[in-house]
Design a protein around this motif. Structure first.
Motif, short mmCIF file in Angstrom:
data_model
loop_
_atom_site.label_atom_id
_atom_site.label_comp_id
_atom_site.label_asym_id
_atom_site.label_seq_id
_atom_site.Cartn_x
_atom_site.Cartn_y
_atom_site.Cartn_z
N LYS A 100 0.83 -1.20 0.00
CA LYS A 100 0.00 0.00 0.00
C LYS A 100 0.87 1.26 0.00
O LYS A 100 1.54 1.56 1.01
N GLU A 158 -1.94 -11.85 9.17
CA GLU A 158 -2.95 -11.21 10.00
C GLU A 158 -2.44 -9.87 10.54
O GLU A 158 -3.20 -8.89 10.62
N ASP A 212 -2.49 -7.36 7.65
CA ASP A 212 -3.87 -6.96 7.35
C ASP A 212 -4.41 -5.99 8.39
O ASP A 212 -5.08 -5.00 8.04
N LEU A 213 -4.12 -6.24 9.66
CA LEU A 213 -4.58 -5.35 10.72
C LEU A 213 -3.97 -3.97 10.58
O LEU A 213 -4.66 -2.95 10.73
N GLU A 233 -5.53 -2.30 7.34
CA GLU A 233 -6.95 -1.97 7.53
C GLU A 233 -7.12 -0.80 8.50
O GLU A 233 -7.94 0.10 8.27
N THR A 234 -6.33 -0.80 9.59
CA THR A 234 -6.43 0.30 10.55
C THR A 234 -5.95 1.61 9.95
O THR A 234 -6.54 2.67 10.16
N GLU A 261 -6.02 2.47 6.81
CA GLU A 261 -7.03 2.95 5.87
C GLU A 261 -8.24 3.54 6.60
O GLU A 261 -8.83 4.52 6.14
N LYS A 262 -8.59 2.96 7.74
CA LYS A 262 -9.67 3.53 8.54
C LYS A 262 -9.29 4.93 9.03
O LYS A 262 -10.12 5.85 9.03
#
Length: 331
Positions: free
Chosen positions: A200, A285, A288-289, A292-293, A295-296
């Motif tokens: 990313k 995992e 991904d965490l 994802e965090t 991006e949030k």
């Protein structure tokens, strides 16, 4: 003033365990600490104390490495060797304690936070006990303080070679006053950055390893281990510390191309060490965490508050927060 991050204008979002944990705990707290330019965090005494402990233990580890191969042994007398060991370890302790006092007092003064003298006295005892444990059971003892005959030309050999020589010559129990530790520090307070995690663009990860050690394992292959210090390790918060170690294991493999074999979570107050094997952690995992965090955070426009009594009591920006805990959130 806390370092602020900006989420627009092409700036990179620098993730860390602390930022991840802050956002997952309370997005509003994250916003106030890392995004609001008008908010200044006020550190708590435990935070200042924890930072000072890290400075002190880094000073200890660096001094240990620096003096490991210093050969000032001019006598084969056991008493003389023991006195040299006492002088050497006492010197290391004194330096570490002075480092702790300097950093705690100066940071408290800069932050206008009052620190009671009892904290300094307690810290002195904690540091002394911790260093004694490290020198007795954890770290390889310096070869010049082991009362055995070693060819001076061999002093430049790696610690593993010297350890093998010492083990081979070690026949008289009277010659042993230090337990033979198995670890040697390679990196101390090592800061590393991973760019574009999970592929990313613009999402980075920064980690600071308290220590990375080589652990000698007899005839087996030497181990790479991560060492993380905590002032106290409460079983209730062990899951949070495991998340931090999971991130460090993930980063280690990405940075060095091989896994850290295990990590040691060390409670410096009581000496308890929690060992976690690399197989306990799932790097996918973790990645991904983190992504994802991140991006949030980038897309969050509300930064919802999640106040509870415990969270708010330990918050460093609570004086700026308009949200207050309710009885329903008392946990």
């Amino acid at each position: 003033m806390s370092k602020k991050i900006v989420l627009n204008g092409g700036n990179r979002l620098m993730m860390s365990y602390t930022k991840l944990n802050t956002y997952l705990t309370c997005p509003q707290q994250f916003k106030l600490i890392y995004l609001d330019q008008n908010v200044e965090s006020i550190p708590t005494v435990p935070m200042l104390r924890g930072s000072a402990y890290h400075e002190a233990l880094a000073n200890f580890a660096n001094h240990y490495k620096k003096t490991f191969f210093t050969n000032n042994n001019n006598s084969n007398g056991i008493d003389t060797i023991e006195h040299q060991a006492i002088d050497w370890s006492s010197n290391i302790m004194d330096k570490a304690i002075k480092t702790f006092n300097f950093h705690l007092i100066s940071s408290a003064k800069a932050s206008k936070v009052f620190v009671e003298r009892d904290i300094l006295n307690e810290a002195k005892e904690i540091i002394q006990r911790h260093i004694l444990r490290e020198l007795s059971y954890v770290l390889c003892p310096p070869p010049n303080l082991v009362p055995l005959k070693i060819d001076p030309e061999l002093m430049s050999e790696p610690p593993k070679v010297l350890k093998a020589i010492i083990e081979e010559q070690k026949t008289n129990k009277e010659n042993i006053y230090l337990s033979m530790g198995k670890r040697f520090p390679i990196h101390i307070e090592k800061e590393e950055t991973l760019k574009d995690i999970g592929g990313k663009p613009g999402i980075d990860l920064v980690v600071i390893f308290d220590r990375i050690d080589i652990e000698y394992d007899g005839d087996k292959e030497d181990k790479n281990v991560i060492v993380e210090y905590k002032t106290r390790v409460s079983p209730a918060y062990l899951h949070a510390f495991k998340l931090q170690l999971a991130i460090y294991h993930y980063a280690f493999k990405k940075l060095y191309g091989k896994p850290a074999d295990r990590s040691y979570l060390t409670d410096i107050t009581n000496g308890r060490i929690y060992c976690f094997d690399d197989s306990l952690f799932n790097p996918k995992e973790v990645e991904d965490l983190l992504v994802e965090t991140a991006e949030k955070i980038q897309n969050d426009i509300e930064f919802k508050a999640e106040p509870t009594f415990i969270k708010c009591q330990n918050c460093t920006v609570k004086q700026y927060c308009k949200f207050k805990p309710t009885l329903k959130g008392k946990n």
